[in-house]
Design a protein around this motif. Sequence first.
Motif, PDB file in Angstrom:
ATOM      1  N   SER A 172       0.982  -1.221  -0.047  1.00 50.28           N
ATOM      2  CA  SER A 172      -0.054   0.052  -0.097  1.00 50.28           C
ATOM      3  C   SER A 172       0.653   1.122  -0.176  1.00 50.28           C
ATOM      4  O   SER A 172       1.916   1.503   0.893  1.00 50.28           O
ATOM      5  N   SER A 173       0.901   2.083  -0.734  1.00 53.13           N
ATOM      6  CA  SER A 173       1.682   3.398  -1.127  1.00 53.13           C
ATOM      7  C   SER A 173       0.555   4.220  -1.545  1.00 53.13           C
ATOM      8  O   SER A 173      -0.146   4.293  -2.700  1.00 53.13           O
ATOM      9  N   VAL A 174       0.611   5.479  -0.776  1.00 53.44           N
ATOM     10  CA  VAL A 174      -0.348   6.656  -0.938  1.00 53.44           C
ATOM     11  C   VAL A 174       0.365   7.816  -1.198  1.00 53.44           C
ATOM     12  O   VAL A 174       1.266   8.253  -0.450  1.00 53.44           O
ATOM     13  N   ASP A 175       0.126   8.667  -2.199  1.00 53.67           N
ATOM     14  CA  ASP A 175       0.561   9.983  -2.524  1.00 53.67           C
ATOM     15  C   ASP A 175      -0.170  11.042  -1.583  1.00 53.67           C
ATOM     16  O   ASP A 175      -1.574  10.770  -1.395  1.00 53.67           O
ATOM     17  N   ILE A 176       0.470  11.971  -0.589  1.00 49.59           N
ATOM     18  CA  ILE A 176      -0.545  12.747   0.108  1.00 49.59           C
ATOM     19  C   ILE A 176      -0.376  14.286  -0.337  1.00 49.59           C
ATOM     20  O   ILE A 176       0.693  14.768  -0.881  1.00 49.59           O
ATOM     21  N   ILE A 225      -3.191   7.600   5.699  1.00 50.37           N
ATOM     22  CA  ILE A 225      -2.827   6.023   6.243  1.00 50.37           C
ATOM     23  C   ILE A 225      -1.811   6.068   7.250  1.00 50.37           C
ATOM     24  O   ILE A 225      -1.080   7.020   7.307  1.00 50.37           O
ATOM     25  N   SER A 258      -1.679  12.665   7.015  1.00 50.24           N
ATOM     26  CA  SER A 258      -1.628  11.454   6.175  1.00 50.24           C
ATOM     27  C   SER A 258      -2.755  10.681   6.105  1.00 50.24           C
ATOM     28  O   SER A 258      -3.652  10.585   7.237  1.00 50.24           O
ATOM     29  N   LYS A 268      -2.160   7.591  10.587  1.00 52.27           N
ATOM     30  CA  LYS A 268      -3.462   8.351  10.109  1.00 52.27           C
ATOM     31  C   LYS A 268      -3.937   9.456  10.766  1.00 52.27           C
ATOM     32  O   LYS A 268      -4.070   9.505  11.863  1.00 52.27           O
ATOM     33  N   THR A 318       4.766  10.908   0.015  1.00 52.06           N
ATOM     34  CA  THR A 318       4.316   9.709  -0.252  1.00 52.06           C
ATOM     35  C   THR A 318       4.351   8.562   1.199  1.00 52.06           C
ATOM     36  O   THR A 318       5.401   8.687   1.509  1.00 52.06           O
ATOM     37  N   SER A 361       3.801   4.956   2.827  1.00 53.06           N
ATOM     38  CA  SER A 361       3.604   3.201   2.507  1.00 53.06           C
ATOM     39  C   SER A 361       3.923   2.540   3.504  1.00 53.06           C
ATOM     40  O   SER A 361       4.626   2.871   4.374  1.00 53.06           O
TER      41      SER A 361
END
Length: 312
Positions: free
Chosen positions: A68-72, A118, A116, A93, A141, A143
């Motif tokens: 799981s990798s998310v751009d903020i 997550i 963030s 989170k 980002t 992760s």
Amino acid sequence: MRTKKLQKLSAAAALAVILLLTACQGKGPGEAEEAEQEEPLFAVNVTRAVEGQLYDYLEVNGDVVAQSSVDIYADTSGKLFRLNVTVGDYVYKDQVIAEVDPSRPGQTFAVSPVKSPISGTITRTPSDIGASITPTIPVATVSKVDSLEINTGVAERYISRVRKGQEALVELEAYPDHRFRTYVSEISPVVDPLTRILSVTLAFQKQDQRIKAGMFAKVKIIVDDKQNIVKIPSECMVERQEINFVFVVNDESRVEAREVVPGILIDEKLEVVEGLRGGETVVIRGQTLLEDQAKVRIIEEVPALEEADNIR
């Protein structure tokens, strides 16, 4: 008187010449005949055919990534006023990782927090303090690096051989003497029309702290596990006039040129589909000049392949 002595000497010399010629003539053909009757003996190395296991696999390359990798992103445009994290920091989170100042000339506004979405580890911070930020430019980002996987791809011609759940062995450049075990967890439903590659995801059977996101991975996906097959080192097989065969040594130290049907060839290990039984002794070196029923002398017995296969 002198004439008689000369005659006797001449006769003796002539007799000696005749005896010498006779001896030479008798010796030459005898030796030639003996040489013709002497059977040649060939020095060879042998090994034993084994009945056991053989893996078939596909070799591909991939990259270690976080599951799981998310751009903020910020909610507003402005200048990056404060960045509270660096690469490697763990965040929770809704934790505030940065602040954006939306003020404009003649207008002052309160800073806008960037949170963030997550929990995880910061893996990228592409923007510097003072940089212009918009809702389309990532501030960082995050992760979940404690749960990694491998992204790889399989060429279109091999996709029929890949299925979910298949085991795959992974080698990382940082640890070349260790093999990490993974399995096929996801298979893309479509093939990339440009590269003709099918995306495949591998999950680690056990997470290891030595593994880092971004590492390059050499992958061997096991597509077939053949049991109870006859296998030999590939150098045992000889091809002459488009016929494949091996030389089998019998109890009389003679060889039989045995025609065989080869199967898969993996890591110089050859499956023999027909023509050979497990336990038979075959020539592995020295078979270049051999013919059927040739007599051999065994110089060395090379250790046989292991019954259980081991992928290098």
